[in-house]
Structures are given as C-alpha cells and as structure tokens.
Design a protein around this motif. Structure first.
Motif: not given
Lengths: 120, 120
Positions: B53, B55-56, B59-60, B62-70
């Motif tokens: 998790f 790592d995921l 990655a998010a 690094a890909l400018d997707m912001g904070d991972m939530t789910d």
C-alpha cells in the motif's frame, strides 16, 4: 478490434481520461486517450503501477484468495480502475475525478472477454 | 471506542470476515473478526499488504493524483477494501465473497472520521 474496444470503454465511462491495455511486464499493447486529454501520459501511469500490481497479485495468491481480478485505487485527483485479463495482461482505466465509478467498472467488465479474445 | 467502531463496520458489512486498523508500517492497532471466522488471520493479511500500500501511495503521489484515499482488491475468494485514515494508518475490511461491496465501502467511509479521531 482492440482500439475500438478501448475507445468504447473510454467514451462510455463518465470522467474517463483514457484506457490502456498493458502487460504485467509494463509493456503497453494499445491505449485510447479521451478527447481533450491528449496530454495524459496514461502509459507512464500504467507502467508505474504494473509492477506493483504483480506484488498485489502475489499477495492475493499467498493469502489463499485465489486469482486477483480487479484493483481500484482512488486518490484526491484521480481513480485508476484495473481489470485483470489474464496471467499476462490487464486493462486500466483512468478517471479524472474520484467520484462514482460504477458504470466505468461495468464497462471494463463487460468488455473484458472481448479484449481477452483479441489477445490470443 | 476503536473496538466498537470496528465491530460496527464488520457487523454491518455483508460477508465481512473481519476488519483491522493498522499502521502502514504493518503494526496492527486493533482488529475485529466476525463470529464464525475466528480462525481468519486478518493481521497477517493486512501486514502482507501494508508495504504494498505504501508503494501504491507513492505511485499516486508521483503521478500527481494527490493523496491516495481508497484501495479495493478483488480476488476469486475474497475482497479487501481499504480506507486510508492518515499518513500513518489505514483500516482494512476483508470480505469472504467477491460480490457486491457497496455497503461495506460505505461503512468504512462513514466510520473513517470516528476511527481517525480515536487515533490522535
């Protein structure tokens, strides 16, 4: 045709920026980017995730959950929906918003068999 | 109370085997296993996934997707639904079947704030 299937998935998924068919080795087979999102580098995104997906798959197997079929990763500014097609391939759909993605997930599932059959 | 919140989540999530609150470092805070699933080693499962998790999440970012939530991981014989609570913690819910999980995901979300507030 793979290209047509990916286009159908993208055009029928609300908020979709693009879809990509990729090997778990990070090599892209084909992609379709939505109109207006031509600068979206969906290939780099999928590559970044592909090796991590292998780890997730191994974990599911190790945990006796069987073959992994789907992954969803939601973040503040995007959602990645993945459908595993085979040992070698997956299809990933990038949504620009983190909102509802039920229809998008269904689009991936309902086209999974057709995509797989083009890969053999 | 954390234990009560986890119990509420599990008892209101169809097919849930258990829920666990864990640090991204793989150290469990608390867990609740459903009646009849006492032999489910949800701690080992969450530990197995926790580093992946991270790592995921990287990655998010690094890909400018912001904070991972789910995160959702579906496999043939189980589904893992994860809600990120903070930089340090996540809550994971294990479902025994790979069927519909809308209500379960909602249970995690609607209790996320209460769980977080117990962690500070």
């Amino acid at each position: 045709m793979l290209a047509d299937l990916l286009q159908t998935i993208v055009e029928n998924s609300p908020g979709a920026k693009g879809a990509i068919l990729m090997g778990f080795d990070g090599i892209a087979v084909m992609q379709h980017v939505a109109a207006g999102y031509e600068d979206t580098d969906i290939e780099s995104l999928a590559m970044e995730y592909s090796f991590r997906f292998i780890d997730l798959r191994k974990a599911a197997e190790a945990l006796d959950m069987g073959d992994m079929t789907d992954i969803t990763i939601k973040a503040e500014r995007g959602t990645v929906i993945v459908r595993v097609l085979s040992e070698e391939y997956f299809v990933a759909l990038l949504l620009g918003q983190a909102g509802h993605f039920g229809k998008s997930r269904w689009m991936l599932r309902s086209n999974a068999q057709a995509l797989s059959s083009q890969l053999t």
